[in-house]
Design an enzyme around this catalytic site. Structure first.
Site, mmCIF file in Angstrom:
data_model
loop_
_atom_site.group_PDB
_atom_site.id
_atom_site.type_symbol
_atom_site.label_atom_id
_atom_site.label_comp_id
_atom_site.label_asym_id
_atom_site.label_seq_id
_atom_site.Cartn_x
_atom_site.Cartn_y
_atom_site.Cartn_z
ATOM 1 C CD GLU A 38 -2.621 -1.028 2.681
ATOM 2 O OE1 GLU A 38 -2.153 -0.392 3.649
ATOM 3 O OE2 GLU A 38 -3.701 -1.635 2.736
ATOM 4 C CG HIS A 124 -3.266 -3.566 9.790
ATOM 5 N ND1 HIS A 124 -4.238 -2.737 10.292
ATOM 6 C CD2 HIS A 124 -2.836 -2.997 8.641
ATOM 7 C CE1 HIS A 124 -4.398 -1.708 9.475
ATOM 8 N NE2 HIS A 124 -3.558 -1.838 8.470
ATOM 9 N N GLY A 152 -8.652 -7.920 15.595
ATOM 10 C CA GLY A 152 -7.769 -8.678 14.724
ATOM 11 C C GLY A 152 -7.178 -9.924 15.361
ATOM 12 C CG ASN A 162 -5.690 -2.291 5.633
ATOM 13 O OD1 ASN A 162 -6.254 -2.745 6.625
ATOM 14 N ND2 ASN A 162 -5.264 -1.047 5.567
ATOM 15 C CG PHE A 164 -10.194 -1.086 8.253
ATOM 16 C CD1 PHE A 164 -10.397 -0.697 9.565
ATOM 17 C CD2 PHE A 164 -11.033 -0.584 7.281
ATOM 18 C CE1 PHE A 164 -11.413 0.178 9.896
ATOM 19 C CE2 PHE A 164 -12.054 0.286 7.598
ATOM 20 C CZ PHE A 164 -12.245 0.675 8.918
#
Length: 187
Positions: A38, A124, A152, A162, A164
């Site tokens: 990213e 993350h 998570g 990702n 999220f």
């Protein structure tokens, strides 16, 4: 794992940048070094001439927690050397990006060590209380009434992007079931 890398670009990126990823580079099918990167512009408020990449890799290394009876604490077993596969995969992608765009690495962003990768963080973190193992299929912790996991920690490892939206979807799905079965039936 998610090492970060930075390259210096020849054109301005702009002082007013977003703080969310602006672009994804999918090299996930690369058999030697799978990476999804990213590009997250650095929200510095001034021109930086930098693109910050956050790289998701398929690092075969896994950390583990071990209970230390003497200190009554859980200790993480992870060494810096376990980052090597993730950094190598990210470097492979970023080397190709730099070559194709005649850009170069920045060495002044990640501390006094003058390095171009920051591999000392996890953007993350995932795992630790895996869905369907430490919990039931809806995040209820096994053996503990009214204790739930909704983050998570439910996901066992990298999902290649990702996480999220996946974490959000799991949390929404799980809380709907918990409200329907645990809260409403208790009332």
């Amino acid at each position: 794992n998610m090492p970060g890398g930075a390259t210096q670009v020849g054109n301005p990126t702009g002082a007013h940048q977003s703080s969310t990823p602006a672009l994804g580079i999918d090299d996930w099918d690369n058999p030697d070094a799978p990476v999804f990167a990213e590009i997250a512009p650095m929200p510095a408020g001034l021109e930086t001439w930098v693109s910050l990449y956050l790289a998701i890799t398929k690092n075969p290394e896994r950390g583990s927690f071990v209970y230390d009876k003497a200190t009554d604490r859980a200790m993480l077993r992870w060494t810096r050397e376990q980052n090597a596969p993730a950094v190598a995969a990210a470097k492979s992608l970023f080397d190709r990006i730099n070559k194709a765009n005649t850009t170069m690495y920045r060495y002044d962003l990640f501390g006094p060590q003058l390095k171009n990768f920051a591999d000392d963080f996890c953007y993350h973190p995932l795992g630790g209380c895996v869905l369907g193992k430490a919990t039931d299929d809806y995040g209820r912790v096994a053996g503990y009434h009214n204790l739930y996991v909704t983050d998570g920690a439910l996901i066992p490892g990298s999902i290649g992007v990702n996480p999220f939206v996946t974490i959000t979807a799991l949390a929404e799905r799980n809380i709907e079931r918990v409200i329907a079965e645990d809260v409403r039936t208790a009332a």
